[in-house]
Scaffold this motif. Structure first.
Motif, mmCIF file in Angstrom:
data_model
loop_
_atom_site.group_PDB
_atom_site.id
_atom_site.type_symbol
_atom_site.label_atom_id
_atom_site.label_comp_id
_atom_site.label_asym_id
_atom_site.label_seq_id
_atom_site.Cartn_x
_atom_site.Cartn_y
_atom_site.Cartn_z
ATOM 1 N N ASP B 7 0.822 -1.211 0.000
ATOM 2 C CA ASP B 7 0.000 0.000 0.000
ATOM 3 C C ASP B 7 0.854 1.258 0.000
ATOM 4 O O ASP B 7 0.554 2.226 -0.689
ATOM 5 C CB ASP B 7 -0.939 -0.002 1.211
ATOM 6 N N ILE B 10 2.210 1.850 -3.408
ATOM 7 C CA ILE B 10 1.153 2.354 -4.287
ATOM 8 C C ILE B 10 0.878 3.825 -3.967
ATOM 9 O O ILE B 10 0.743 4.670 -4.856
ATOM 10 C CB ILE B 10 -0.135 1.511 -4.123
ATOM 11 N N GLU B 11 0.857 4.118 -2.657
ATOM 12 C CA GLU B 11 0.615 5.483 -2.185
ATOM 13 C C GLU B 11 1.653 6.461 -2.728
ATOM 14 O O GLU B 11 1.348 7.555 -3.169
ATOM 15 C CB GLU B 11 0.669 5.472 -0.641
ATOM 16 N N GLY B 15 -1.211 6.069 -6.508
ATOM 17 C CA GLY B 15 -2.157 5.089 -7.019
ATOM 18 C C GLY B 15 -2.535 5.287 -8.469
ATOM 19 O O GLY B 15 -3.630 4.936 -8.886
ATOM 20 N N ARG B 41 -3.495 -6.889 -5.122
ATOM 21 C CA ARG B 41 -3.714 -5.615 -4.449
ATOM 22 C C ARG B 41 -3.480 -4.444 -5.402
ATOM 23 O O ARG B 41 -4.277 -3.510 -5.474
ATOM 24 C CB ARG B 41 -2.748 -5.516 -3.258
ATOM 25 N N GLU B 44 -6.272 -4.150 -7.864
ATOM 26 C CA GLU B 44 -7.484 -3.595 -7.272
ATOM 27 C C GLU B 44 -7.363 -2.077 -7.070
ATOM 28 O O GLU B 44 -8.238 -1.315 -7.465
ATOM 29 C CB GLU B 44 -7.686 -4.300 -5.936
ATOM 30 N N LYS B 45 -6.240 -1.655 -6.507
ATOM 31 C CA LYS B 45 -6.061 -0.237 -6.183
ATOM 32 C C LYS B 45 -5.906 0.655 -7.410
ATOM 33 O O LYS B 45 -6.299 1.815 -7.399
ATOM 34 C CB LYS B 45 -4.836 -0.066 -5.274
ATOM 35 N N SER B 47 -7.040 -0.189 -10.413
ATOM 36 C CA SER B 47 -8.061 -0.563 -11.394
ATOM 37 C C SER B 47 -7.440 -0.986 -12.717
ATOM 38 O O SER B 47 -7.852 -0.548 -13.793
ATOM 39 C CB SER B 47 -9.052 0.566 -11.658
#
Ligand code: SF4
Lengths: 196, 150
Positions: B7, B10-11, B15, B41, B44-45, B47
């Protein structure tokens, strides 16, 4: 939208800017053979069967008609000694992978292709991308995609998505020119998402 | 690999789907390989369909979908190293690590790969471990060098 005027096989045609040669030819009822083309999908340019000769200001070149935009004043030849020869080789190369594909067998007859000119490498999939693109663009389920690259490239299902989406869809099945897709599906299903 | 870490990466890239490749590279260097949960993950994040991520992860050699060892051993089997005895070095590495090129041992200590030229042919036969060049190798020196890694 501006109009584009040019010539295909001696016939004057009018098309709109942004169309491809293949679109324009099909609109005029001029036949160009294709394998990876599908009206609902974005042009892909994978199989190269739709190759044609384009003469532009005296220069002749070979282009892939499904991804080549129409252009004013060009002269397009969908068949010529050179186009036929190259198309024949493309068919022969594809047949090394998929010797029994009905569409290929038919084209082989038309162009005098020798089915076993090249050593057999029956991977069956000819990477036309119809299944992958249909699943991504039309049904938008993304249940299968390509993996790896070059000679190792192959289609691969994402088991979680396929288990959920494929059993009631299978819309891509009739698209595959070689039936490899169906085989790959059965194989993937029995390995990773068997249904009772 | 912890999802928090994924995460965070991604952050770091807000994202954005356009940063997909960079995010995957960061996960690869953080974790040495790309676990399926991490990719799910990311998918999903951002898309981005998993099929696309799978294609990218298998396309580039920089990514691995299987666990890799802490130390990456590259044995040069290019022409110069080959004539200088690279096969014997490779045999020694296989003997002392117990794995073949493309494999990783159970303790995740070593991953062995063969490469085709490391660009220092005068030092052949060459073994590279984690980017460090070991030149003019003999089977003896190879075993000794490998023993220094934890
Ligand atoms: S499996 Fe069939 S439809 Fe899918 S890419 Fe291969 S040849 Fe084309």
């Amino acid at each position: 939208m501006s109009e584009i005027q040019f010539e295909i096989d001696g016939q004057q045609v009018t098309a709109t800017d942004g169309m491809t040669l293949l679109d324009a030819a099909q609109a005029e009822g001029i036949y160009i053979p294709t394998l990876c083309h599908h009206e609902k999908l974005e042009p892909f340019g994978a199989c190269r069967i739709c190759i044609v000769e384009v003469e532009d200001r005296g220069w002749t070149k070979l282009v892939v008609s499904c991804v080549y935009p129409v252009q004013n004043g060009i002269i397009v030849r969908t068949r010529s000694e050179k186009v036929d020869r190259i198309r024949k080789t493309i068919i022969e190369l594809l047949m090394a992978h998929a010797p029994d594909a009905p569409q290929l067998l038919e084209m082989a007859k038309e162009y005098g292709a020798v089915p076993d000119r090249y050593e057999k490498d029956p991977s069956f999939c000819i990477h036309c991308g119809l299944c992958v693109r249909y699943c991504a663009e039309v049904t938008q389920k993304h249940a299968l995609g390509f993996v790896d690259r070059g000679i190792n490239k192959e289609i691969s299902f994402v088991p979680e998505v396929a288990a959920k989406e494929c059993p009631d869809c299978k819309e891509c099945f009739p698209l595959c020119p070689t039936s490899y897709l169906q085989a790959a599906y059965v194989y993937a299903q029995s390995l990773s998402f068997p249904t009772a | 690999m912890e999802m928090d870490k994924v995460d965070q990466i991604i952050e770091k890239y807000n994202g954005e789907a356009s940063n997909l490749l960079q995010i995957m590279l960061d996960i690869q260097s953080e974790n040495n390989w790309l676990p399926k949960e991490a990719l799910a993950r990311v998918s999903e994040k951002l898309s981005v369909p998993l099929t696309r991520i799978q294609h990218i992860a298998t396309f580039y050699k920089a990514f691995s979908l299987v666990p890799k060892g802490r130390h990456k051993v590259h044995i040069c089997v290019g022409t110069a190293c080959h004539v200088r005895g690279a096969t014997r070095i490779l045999d020694t590495v296989e003997d002392s690590t117990g794995i073949k090129p493309g494999e990783t041992d159970l303790d995740l200590k070593f991953s062995v790969e063969t490469v085709n030229c490391l660009g220092c042919c005068a030092l052949g036969p060459v073994m590279e471990v984690d980017g460090k060049i070991h030149g003019k190798m003999s089977p003896n020196k190879t075993t000794q060098a490998l023993e220094t890694y934890e």
